[in-house]
Design a protein around this motif. Structure first.
Motif, PDB file in Angstrom:
ATOM      1  N   GLU A  97      43.375  54.307  32.255  1.00  0.00           N
ATOM      2  CA  GLU A  97      42.190  54.520  33.050  1.00  0.00           C
ATOM      3  C   GLU A  97      42.249  53.707  34.288  1.00  0.00           C
ATOM      4  O   GLU A  97      41.672  54.354  35.252  1.00  0.00           O
ATOM      5  N   LEU A  98      42.921  52.541  34.539  1.00  0.00           N
ATOM      6  CA  LEU A  98      43.060  52.169  35.713  1.00  0.00           C
ATOM      7  C   LEU A  98      43.522  52.945  36.595  1.00  0.00           C
ATOM      8  O   LEU A  98      43.213  53.236  37.666  1.00  0.00           O
ATOM      9  N   LYS A  99      44.672  53.627  36.295  1.00  0.00           N
ATOM     10  CA  LYS A  99      45.651  54.587  37.067  1.00  0.00           C
ATOM     11  C   LYS A  99      44.530  55.601  37.605  1.00  0.00           C
ATOM     12  O   LYS A  99      44.548  55.986  38.685  1.00  0.00           O
ATOM     13  N   GLU A 100      43.900  56.232  36.652  1.00  0.00           N
ATOM     14  CA  GLU A 100      42.884  57.375  36.888  1.00  0.00           C
ATOM     15  C   GLU A 100      41.768  56.959  37.979  1.00  0.00           C
ATOM     16  O   GLU A 100      41.341  57.588  38.533  1.00  0.00           O
ATOM     17  N   MET A 101      41.544  55.550  37.866  1.00  0.00           N
ATOM     18  CA  MET A 101      40.711  55.269  38.947  1.00  0.00           C
ATOM     19  C   MET A 101      41.028  54.653  40.201  1.00  0.00           C
ATOM     20  O   MET A 101      40.368  54.116  41.318  1.00  0.00           O
ATOM     21  N   GLY A 102      42.516  54.831  40.476  1.00  0.00           N
ATOM     22  CA  GLY A 102      43.087  54.652  41.652  1.00  0.00           C
ATOM     23  C   GLY A 102      43.803  53.203  41.712  1.00  0.00           C
ATOM     24  O   GLY A 102      44.382  52.809  42.797  1.00  0.00           O
ATOM     25  N   TRP A 103      43.853  52.507  40.721  1.00  0.00           N
ATOM     26  CA  TRP A 103      44.674  51.144  40.904  1.00  0.00           C
ATOM     27  C   TRP A 103      46.065  51.614  40.806  1.00  0.00           C
ATOM     28  O   TRP A 103      46.462  52.494  40.149  1.00  0.00           O
ATOM     29  N   PHE A 104      47.032  50.620  41.440  1.00  0.00           N
ATOM     30  CA  PHE A 104      48.351  50.998  41.451  1.00  0.00           C
ATOM     31  C   PHE A 104      49.121  49.761  40.997  1.00  0.00           C
ATOM     32  O   PHE A 104      48.336  48.696  40.805  1.00  0.00           O
ATOM     33  N   GLU A 105      50.396  49.794  40.696  1.00  0.00           N
ATOM     34  CA  GLU A 105      51.050  48.704  40.436  1.00  0.00           C
ATOM     35  C   GLU A 105      50.596  48.252  38.929  1.00  0.00           C
ATOM     36  O   GLU A 105      50.545  46.958  38.894  1.00  0.00           O
ATOM     37  N   VAL A 106      50.194  49.245  38.299  1.00  0.00           N
ATOM     38  CA  VAL A 106      49.929  48.765  36.762  1.00  0.00           C
ATOM     39  C   VAL A 106      50.959  48.735  35.906  1.00  0.00           C
ATOM     40  O   VAL A 106      51.788  49.522  35.832  1.00  0.00           O
ATOM     41  N   GLU A 107      50.541  47.468  35.311  1.00  0.00           N
ATOM     42  CA  GLU A 107      51.813  47.120  34.335  1.00  0.00           C
ATOM     43  C   GLU A 107      51.270  46.419  33.249  1.00  0.00           C
ATOM     44  O   GLU A 107      50.184  45.783  33.203  1.00  0.00           O
ATOM     45  N   ILE A 108      51.972  46.579  31.942  1.00  0.00           N
ATOM     46  CA  ILE A 108      51.593  45.866  30.726  1.00  0.00           C
ATOM     47  C   ILE A 108      52.710  44.712  30.555  1.00  0.00           C
ATOM     48  O   ILE A 108      53.841  45.112  30.522  1.00  0.00           O
ATOM     49  N   ARG A 109      51.998  43.573  30.276  1.00  0.00           N
ATOM     50  CA  ARG A 109      53.228  42.390  29.762  1.00  0.00           C
ATOM     51  C   ARG A 109      52.612  41.889  28.445  1.00  0.00           C
ATOM     52  O   ARG A 109      51.501  41.638  28.054  1.00  0.00           O
ATOM     53  N   GLU A 110      53.518  41.413  27.530  1.00  0.00           N
ATOM     54  CA  GLU A 110      53.248  40.592  26.367  1.00  0.00           C
ATOM     55  C   GLU A 110      52.729  39.303  27.032  1.00  0.00           C
ATOM     56  O   GLU A 110      53.323  38.787  27.803  1.00  0.00           O
ATOM     57  N   ASP A 111      51.796  38.712  26.523  1.00  0.00           N
ATOM     58  CA  ASP A 111      51.159  37.468  26.868  1.00  0.00           C
ATOM     59  C   ASP A 111      51.783  36.287  26.006  1.00  0.00           C
ATOM     60  O   ASP A 111      51.531  35.976  24.815  1.00  0.00           O
ATOM     61  N   THR A 112      52.793  35.676  26.717  1.00  0.00           N
ATOM     62  CA  THR A 112      53.679  34.572  26.115  1.00  0.00           C
ATOM     63  C   THR A 112      52.937  33.428  26.029  1.00  0.00           C
ATOM     64  O   THR A 112      53.406  32.642  25.105  1.00  0.00           O
ATOM     65  N   ALA A 113      52.225  33.035  26.965  1.00  0.00           N
ATOM     66  CA  ALA A 113      51.412  31.957  27.215  1.00  0.00           C
ATOM     67  C   ALA A 113      50.133  31.874  26.263  1.00  0.00           C
ATOM     68  O   ALA A 113      49.298  30.950  26.221  1.00  0.00           O
ATOM     69  N   ALA A 114      49.882  33.085  25.468  1.00  0.00           N
ATOM     70  CA  ALA A 114      48.618  32.891  24.458  1.00  0.00           C
ATOM     71  C   ALA A 114      48.626  31.837  23.617  1.00  0.00           C
ATOM     72  O   ALA A 114      47.434  31.373  23.336  1.00  0.00           O
ATOM     73  N   SER A 115      49.623  31.511  23.195  1.00  0.00           N
ATOM     74  CA  SER A 115      49.392  30.303  22.091  1.00  0.00           C
ATOM     75  C   SER A 115      49.610  28.810  22.763  1.00  0.00           C
ATOM     76  O   SER A 115      49.554  27.568  22.209  1.00  0.00           O
ATOM     77  N   VAL A 116      49.840  28.692  24.192  1.00  0.00           N
ATOM     78  CA  VAL A 116      49.803  27.614  24.811  1.00  0.00           C
ATOM     79  C   VAL A 116      48.417  27.234  25.379  1.00  0.00           C
ATOM     80  O   VAL A 116      47.844  28.106  26.038  1.00  0.00           O
ATOM     81  N   ASP A 117      47.891  26.167  25.015  1.00  0.00           N
ATOM     82  CA  ASP A 117      46.723  25.590  25.459  1.00  0.00           C
ATOM     83  C   ASP A 117      46.659  24.828  26.526  1.00  0.00           C
ATOM     84  O   ASP A 117      46.252  23.573  26.311  1.00  0.00           O
ATOM     85  N   ALA A 118      47.383  25.052  27.524  1.00  0.00           N
ATOM     86  CA  ALA A 118      47.441  24.159  28.749  1.00  0.00           C
ATOM     87  C   ALA A 118      46.582  24.338  29.850  1.00  0.00           C
ATOM     88  O   ALA A 118      46.146  25.701  30.302  1.00  0.00           O
ATOM     89  N   PRO A 119      46.014  23.537  30.522  1.00  0.00           N
ATOM     90  CA  PRO A 119      44.962  23.538  31.643  1.00  0.00           C
ATOM     91  C   PRO A 119      45.721  24.119  32.856  1.00  0.00           C
ATOM     92  O   PRO A 119      44.957  24.588  33.871  1.00  0.00           O
TER      93      PRO A 119
END
Length: 59
Positions: free
Chosen positions: A30-52
């Protein structure tokens, strides 16, 4: 597992979070279709880290 979608347009950068790979891929398309570029997907490795020092991610 959560996934981050990173994208840019001419002046901005966004980071979105999705709970499944399918949802992340859909939003990336959807973002690419709306004209956004350098679109990438990454796994969120920091999701389990609750650091400020981790930036807040808007959904």
């Amino acid at each position: 597992m959560t996934y981050l979608i990173l994208a840019r347009d001419g002046t901005s950068r966004i980071v979105l979070k999705r709970n499944s790979e399918d949802a992340a891929e859909k939003k990336a398309r959807e973002l690419k279709e709306m004209g956004w570029f350098e679109v990438e997907i990454r796994e969120d490795t920091a999701a389990s880290v609750d650091a400020p020092d981790h930036p807040q991610i808007l959904q």
